[in-house]
Design a protein around this motif. Structure first.
Motif, PDB file in Angstrom:
ATOM      1  N   ILE A 110       0.842  -1.202   0.000  1.00 11.84           N
ATOM      2  CA  ILE A 110       0.000   0.000   0.000  1.00 11.84           C
ATOM      3  C   ILE A 110       0.875   1.249   0.000  1.00 11.84           C
ATOM      4  CG2 ILE A 110      -1.681   1.309   1.358  1.00 11.84           C
ATOM      5  CD1 ILE A 110      -2.849  -1.364   2.254  1.00 11.84           C
ATOM      6  N   LEU A 111       1.955   1.228   0.768  1.00 12.97           N
ATOM      7  CA  LEU A 111       2.874   2.357   0.798  1.00 12.97           C
ATOM      8  C   LEU A 111       3.510   2.577  -0.573  1.00 12.97           C
ATOM      9  CD1 LEU A 111       4.212   4.505   2.579  1.00 12.97           C
ATOM     10  CD2 LEU A 111       6.023   2.859   3.045  1.00 12.97           C
ATOM     11  N   GLY A 112       3.892   1.495  -1.234  1.00 12.63           N
ATOM     12  CA  GLY A 112       4.480   1.609  -2.575  1.00 12.63           C
ATOM     13  C   GLY A 112       3.500   2.201  -3.581  1.00 12.63           C
ATOM     14  N   ILE A 113       2.256   1.756  -3.516  1.00 17.30           N
ATOM     15  CA  ILE A 113       1.231   2.290  -4.425  1.00 17.30           C
ATOM     16  C   ILE A 113       1.019   3.779  -4.172  1.00 17.30           C
ATOM     17  CG2 ILE A 113      -1.240   2.200  -4.956  1.00 17.30           C
ATOM     18  CD1 ILE A 113      -1.076  -0.853  -4.530  1.00 17.30           C
ATOM     19  N   CYS A 114       0.977   4.172  -2.906  1.00 15.41           N
ATOM     20  CA  CYS A 114       0.784   5.596  -2.572  1.00 15.41           C
ATOM     21  C   CYS A 114       1.955   6.447  -3.076  1.00 15.41           C
ATOM     22  CB  CYS A 114       0.628   5.771  -1.064  1.00 15.41           C
ATOM     23  SG  CYS A 114      -0.900   5.123  -0.404  1.00 15.41           S
ATOM     24  N   VAL A 115       3.167   5.967  -2.875  1.00 16.33           N
ATOM     25  CA  VAL A 115       4.353   6.724  -3.309  1.00 16.33           C
ATOM     26  C   VAL A 115       4.383   6.849  -4.834  1.00 16.33           C
ATOM     27  CG1 VAL A 115       6.872   6.651  -3.441  1.00 16.33           C
ATOM     28  CG2 VAL A 115       5.722   6.211  -1.276  1.00 16.33           C
ATOM     29  N   TRP A 116       4.167   5.748  -5.534  1.00 13.95           N
ATOM     30  CA  TRP A 116       4.224   5.795  -6.994  1.00 13.95           C
ATOM     31  C   TRP A 116       3.085   6.624  -7.589  1.00 13.95           C
ATOM     32  CZ3 TRP A 116       8.247   5.218  -9.821  1.00 13.95           C
ATOM     33  CH2 TRP A 116       9.278   4.417  -9.386  1.00 13.95           C
ATOM     34  N   SER A 117       1.905   6.544  -7.000  1.00 14.41           N
ATOM     35  CA  SER A 117       0.805   7.360  -7.531  1.00 14.41           C
ATOM     36  C   SER A 117       1.048   8.840  -7.260  1.00 14.41           C
ATOM     37  CB  SER A 117      -0.530   6.902  -6.946  1.00 14.41           C
ATOM     38  OG  SER A 117      -0.545   7.052  -5.547  1.00 14.41           O
ATOM     39  N   SER A 118       1.609   9.180  -6.102  1.00 18.88           N
ATOM     40  CA  SER A 118       1.947  10.577  -5.818  1.00 18.88           C
ATOM     41  C   SER A 118       3.014  11.094  -6.777  1.00 18.88           C
ATOM     42  CB  SER A 118       2.445  10.722  -4.375  1.00 18.88           C
ATOM     43  OG  SER A 118       1.451  10.365  -3.474  1.00 18.88           O
ATOM     44  N   LEU A 119       4.010  10.275  -7.039  1.00 18.38           N
ATOM     45  CA  LEU A 119       5.065  10.662  -7.978  1.00 18.38           C
ATOM     46  C   LEU A 119       4.515  10.842  -9.386  1.00 18.38           C
ATOM     47  CD1 LEU A 119       8.122  11.124  -8.306  1.00 18.38           C
ATOM     48  CD2 LEU A 119       8.321   8.701  -8.846  1.00 18.38           C
ATOM     49  N   THR A 120       3.618   9.961  -9.786  1.00 20.84           N
ATOM     50  CA  THR A 120       3.005  10.064 -11.111  1.00 20.84           C
ATOM     51  C   THR A 120       2.185  11.340 -11.248  1.00 20.84           C
ATOM     52  OG1 THR A 120       2.914   7.656 -11.253  1.00 20.84           O
ATOM     53  CG2 THR A 120       1.510   8.886 -12.767  1.00 20.84           C
ATOM     54  N   VAL A 121       1.387  11.655 -10.240  1.00 15.05           N
ATOM     55  CA  VAL A 121       0.579  12.883 -10.276  1.00 15.05           C
ATOM     56  C   VAL A 121       1.486  14.112 -10.295  1.00 15.05           C
ATOM     57  CG1 VAL A 121      -1.035  14.278  -8.923  1.00 15.05           C
ATOM     58  CG2 VAL A 121      -1.455  11.845  -9.234  1.00 15.05           C
ATOM     59  N   PHE A 122       2.565  14.085  -9.518  1.00 18.63           N
ATOM     60  CA  PHE A 122       3.514  15.200  -9.495  1.00 18.63           C
ATOM     61  C   PHE A 122       4.157  15.418 -10.862  1.00 18.63           C
ATOM     62  CE2 PHE A 122       7.940  16.620  -8.773  1.00 18.63           C
ATOM     63  CZ  PHE A 122       7.667  17.885  -8.285  1.00 18.63           C
ATOM     64  N   LEU A 123       4.639  14.350 -11.476  1.00 14.74           N
ATOM     65  CA  LEU A 123       5.268  14.478 -12.796  1.00 14.74           C
ATOM     66  C   LEU A 123       4.255  14.890 -13.858  1.00 14.74           C
ATOM     67  CD1 LEU A 123       7.696  11.427 -12.736  1.00 14.74           C
ATOM     68  CD2 LEU A 123       8.246  13.854 -12.446  1.00 14.74           C
ATOM     69  N   TRP A 124       3.024  14.413 -13.748  1.00 17.37           N
ATOM     70  CA  TRP A 124       1.962  14.801 -14.689  1.00 17.37           C
ATOM     71  C   TRP A 124       1.683  16.301 -14.583  1.00 17.37           C
ATOM     72  CZ3 TRP A 124      -0.448  12.559 -18.645  1.00 17.37           C
ATOM     73  CH2 TRP A 124      -1.600  13.159 -19.129  1.00 17.37           C
ATOM     74  N   SER A 125       1.632  16.830 -13.377  1.00 20.15           N
ATOM     75  CA  SER A 125       1.368  18.258 -13.204  1.00 20.15           C
ATOM     76  C   SER A 125       2.534  19.105 -13.707  1.00 20.15           C
ATOM     77  CB  SER A 125       1.062  18.584 -11.746  1.00 20.15           C
ATOM     78  OG  SER A 125       2.176  18.330 -10.929  1.00 20.15           O
ATOM     79  N   ILE A 126       3.745  18.628 -13.553  1.00 14.25           N
ATOM     80  CA  ILE A 126       4.901  19.348 -14.112  1.00 14.25           C
ATOM     81  C   ILE A 126       4.810  19.367 -15.631  1.00 14.25           C
ATOM     82  CG2 ILE A 126       7.402  19.200 -14.479  1.00 14.25           C
ATOM     83  CD1 ILE A 126       7.718  18.461 -11.597  1.00 14.25           C
ATOM     84  N   GLY A 127       4.429  18.247 -16.236  1.00 14.36           N
ATOM     85  CA  GLY A 127       4.269  18.201 -17.689  1.00 14.36           C
ATOM     86  C   GLY A 127       3.204  19.163 -18.180  1.00 14.36           C
ATOM     87  N   LEU A 128       2.084  19.239 -17.461  1.00 21.48           N
ATOM     88  CA  LEU A 128       1.031  20.185 -17.839  1.00 21.48           C
ATOM     89  C   LEU A 128       1.501  21.627 -17.702  1.00 21.48           C
ATOM     90  CD1 LEU A 128      -2.164  18.589 -16.270  1.00 21.48           C
ATOM     91  CD2 LEU A 128      -1.510  18.664 -18.675  1.00 21.48           C
ATOM     92  N   ALA A 129       2.250  21.919 -16.656  1.00 19.74           N
ATOM     93  CA  ALA A 129       2.762  23.279 -16.453  1.00 19.74           C
ATOM     94  C   ALA A 129       3.743  23.675 -17.557  1.00 19.74           C
ATOM     95  CB  ALA A 129       3.422  23.396 -15.083  1.00 19.74           C
ATOM     96  N   VAL A 130       4.600  22.746 -17.962  1.00 17.18           N
ATOM     97  CA  VAL A 130       5.550  23.021 -19.051  1.00 17.18           C
ATOM     98  C   VAL A 130       4.802  23.250 -20.359  1.00 17.18           C
ATOM     99  CG1 VAL A 130       7.370  21.987 -20.462  1.00 17.18           C
ATOM    100  CG2 VAL A 130       7.505  21.871 -17.978  1.00 17.18           C
ATOM    101  N   ARG A 131       3.793  22.422 -20.631  1.00 15.92           N
ATOM    102  CA  ARG A 131       3.010  22.586 -21.861  1.00 15.92           C
ATOM    103  C   ARG A 131       2.285  23.931 -21.886  1.00 15.92           C
ATOM    104  NH1 ARG A 131      -2.167  19.164 -22.627  1.00 15.92           N
ATOM    105  NH2 ARG A 131      -2.846  20.892 -21.358  1.00 15.92           N
ATOM    106  N   ASP A 132       1.682  24.316 -20.766  1.00 15.31           N
ATOM    107  CA  ASP A 132       1.009  25.606 -20.700  1.00 15.31           C
ATOM    108  C   ASP A 132       1.991  26.759 -20.848  1.00 15.31           C
ATOM    109  OD1 ASP A 132      -1.390  24.315 -20.374  1.00 15.31           O
ATOM    110  OD2 ASP A 132      -1.449  24.600 -18.182  1.00 15.31           O
ATOM    111  N   GLY A 133       3.181  26.607 -20.300  1.00 13.12           N
ATOM    112  CA  GLY A 133       4.208  27.644 -20.433  1.00 13.12           C
ATOM    113  C   GLY A 133       4.657  27.816 -21.874  1.00 13.12           C
ATOM    114  N   VAL A 134       4.802  26.720 -22.584  1.00 13.19           N
ATOM    115  CA  VAL A 134       5.205  26.786 -24.000  1.00 13.19           C
ATOM    116  C   VAL A 134       4.119  27.465 -24.831  1.00 13.19           C
ATOM    117  CG1 VAL A 134       5.678  25.382 -26.050  1.00 13.19           C
ATOM    118  CG2 VAL A 134       6.809  24.858 -23.897  1.00 13.19           C
ATOM    119  N   VAL A 135       2.851  27.133 -24.558  1.00 15.84           N
ATOM    120  CA  VAL A 135       1.744  27.753 -25.288  1.00 15.84           C
ATOM    121  C   VAL A 135       1.721  29.254 -25.027  1.00 15.84           C
ATOM    122  CG1 VAL A 135      -0.777  27.905 -25.389  1.00 15.84           C
ATOM    123  CG2 VAL A 135       0.340  25.684 -25.428  1.00 15.84           C
ATOM    124  N   ARG A 136       1.901  29.658 -23.773  1.00 12.20           N
ATOM    125  CA  ARG A 136       1.897  31.091 -23.429  1.00 12.20           C
ATOM    126  C   ARG A 136       3.090  31.805 -24.054  1.00 12.20           C
ATOM    127  NH1 ARG A 136      -0.380  34.938 -20.641  1.00 12.20           N
ATOM    128  NH2 ARG A 136       0.831  36.358 -19.357  1.00 12.20           N
TER     129      ARG A 136
END
Length: 105
Positions: free
Chosen positions: A18-44
């Motif tokens: 359960i701890l592994g699933i929580c850590v990996w899902s948190s890391l995935t959400v974090f990296l996904w949000s960074i990707g969205l922020a970079v994409r929005d920055g490029v568009v702007r």
């Protein structure tokens, strides 16, 4: 006795899967949000590169008065479709030498 059981169950460590699933899902959400922020920055950034102010005849280059015609919208997204834009290679009548010589008389 009941309070001991509650405290004992709360203080148990989280199982490894359960701890592994929580850590990996948190890391995935974090990296996904960074990707969205970079994409929005490029568009702007692409949108801001469409601002024509630095190529306009009325652009002064001074930080106090950026544009003689539209000082409030100079170098912003509102200046992308500026109706007063005149390329600096083509001087309009007020910027031309003949107009300046006529005004000095």
């Amino acid at each position: 006795m009941l309070s001991y059981l509650v405290v004992n169950q709360v203080s148990q460590p989280i199982p490894a899967p359960i701890l592994g699933i929580c850590v990996w899902s948190s890391l995935t959400v974090f990296l996904w949000s960074i990707g969205l922020a970079v994409r929005d920055g490029v568009v702007r950034l692409k949108r801001l590169h469409q601002v024509p102010c630095s190529r306009c005849c009325y652009f002064t280059g001074d930080y106090r008065l950026k544009c003689a015609v539209n000082p409030c919208t100079a170098l912003t997204e509102a200046a992308i479709d500026c109706r007063d834009f005149v390329p600096s290679s083509m001087s309009p009548l007020p910027c031309s030498k003949t107009y300046s010589q006529t005004c000095k008389r």
